[in-house]
Design an enzyme around this catalytic site. Structure first.
Site, PDB file in Angstrom:
ATOM      1  N   SER A 129       0.827  -1.198   0.000  1.00  0.00           N
ATOM      2  CA  SER A 129       0.000   0.000   0.000  1.00  0.00           C
ATOM      3  C   SER A 129       0.869   1.260   0.000  1.00  0.00           C
ATOM      4  CB  SER A 129      -0.961  -0.048   1.191  1.00  0.00           C
ATOM      5  OG  SER A 129      -1.965   0.924   1.085  1.00  0.00           O
ATOM      6  N   ASP A 200      -9.761  -4.622  -4.617  1.00  0.00           N
ATOM      7  CA  ASP A 200      -9.224  -3.627  -3.686  1.00  0.00           C
ATOM      8  C   ASP A 200     -10.121  -2.396  -3.672  1.00  0.00           C
ATOM      9  OD1 ASP A 200      -7.672  -1.770  -2.247  1.00  0.00           O
ATOM     10  OD2 ASP A 200      -5.815  -2.662  -2.967  1.00  0.00           O
ATOM     11  N   HIS A 233      -7.930  -5.387  -0.318  1.00  0.00           N
ATOM     12  CA  HIS A 233      -6.735  -4.697   0.172  1.00  0.00           C
ATOM     13  C   HIS A 233      -6.090  -5.444   1.331  1.00  0.00           C
ATOM     14  CE1 HIS A 233      -4.234  -1.146   0.009  1.00  0.00           C
ATOM     15  NE2 HIS A 233      -4.321  -0.983   1.322  1.00  0.00           N
TER      16      HIS A 233
END
Length: 246
Positions: A129, A200, A233
């Site tokens: 991320s 995501d 995610h």
């Protein structure tokens, strides 16, 4: 370790941002030391959680270094403090990049990599991320031989991995790499692996796809982009990491 840099405050006065980095966690190789990889966590996380995960991977010859980002006010959180490699105002393609924060984070990473003997091991960098975004920014600094502020970038990278991230400063990268022989050479030879889940909902899949395209169009010739159907995610990071290294 801390880094300071100038920033413009109210009334045009210059203030100093101080970046106090947190604890660094190290997973030492169980076999012969062949590579050192700095792994960067995501927004609000720390190095400890990733060190515990990385220790379970079947990669006995890698030394993992897992630093913790500074705790700083985050604009997207309304100024609420969180561990973060740089400030984020908005997760959109037109959002401004926090170059001061990115440079400080990249400098911290380069300092950690400098502890490994260059003649013995390869140096890698990866992240998840926001950590992936920082890793990709560091890759751009490596290819150009300098940070965004113009200071020399000292580390030599052998490979970069980014999971569910994005490429900061993507719109200006091509102009900084193309036409500069040494930067173009480094970009062409640096292996980069990007992975993104199609489910995501935090960092949209299109960010990973467009980042991959931006790198390729800027002269990075060894970019691999892997997509994962149904992966969100935070979905099964352990399974994801094992599929990457497998």
């Amino acid at each position: 370790m801390s880094f300071t840099g100038p920033s413009v405050g109210s009334g045009g006065r210059t203030a100093r941002r101080v970046f106090e980095f947190g604890r660094t966690y190290v997973v030492r190789p169980k076999g012969r030391h062949q590579a050192t990889v700095v792994w960067l966590h995501g927004l609000g996380d720390n190095g400890s959680s990733w060190s515990q995960l990385l220790e379970t991977l079947p990669l006995p010859n890698i030394k993992w270094i897992c630093p913790t980002a500074p705790t700083q006010p985050i604009t997207i959180f309304g100024g609420f403090p969180s561990t973060a490699w740089f400030d984020v105002g908005d997760l959109s393609e037109d959002a401004p990049d926090d170059l001061e924060g990115l440079d400080a984070a990249a400098a911290h990473v380069a300092n950690l990599l400098s502890t490994s003997p260059l003649t013995v091991v390869k140096l890698g960098l990866g992240g998840f991320s926001m950590g992936a975004a920082t890793a990709l920014y560091s890759a751009s600094c490596f290819t150009q031989g300098k940070y965004g502020n113009g200071n020399p970038y000292p580390a030599k990278l052998s490979a970069v991995v980014g999971l569910s991230g994005w490429l900061p400063c993507s719109k200006t990268l091509a102009n900084k790499v193309q036409g500069v022989d040494e930067a173009a050479r480094r970009a062409a030879s640096l292996p980069i692996l990007l992975c993104h889940g199609k489910g995501d909902d935090v960092v949209p899949y299109k960010f990973g796809d467009k980042s991959s395209r931006a790198l390729s169009s800027s002269g990075f010739q060894d970019v691999t982009f892997k997509s994962y159907n149904g992966l969100g995610h935070y979905t099964s990071l352990k399974r994801w990491m094992k599929s990457v290294v497998g």
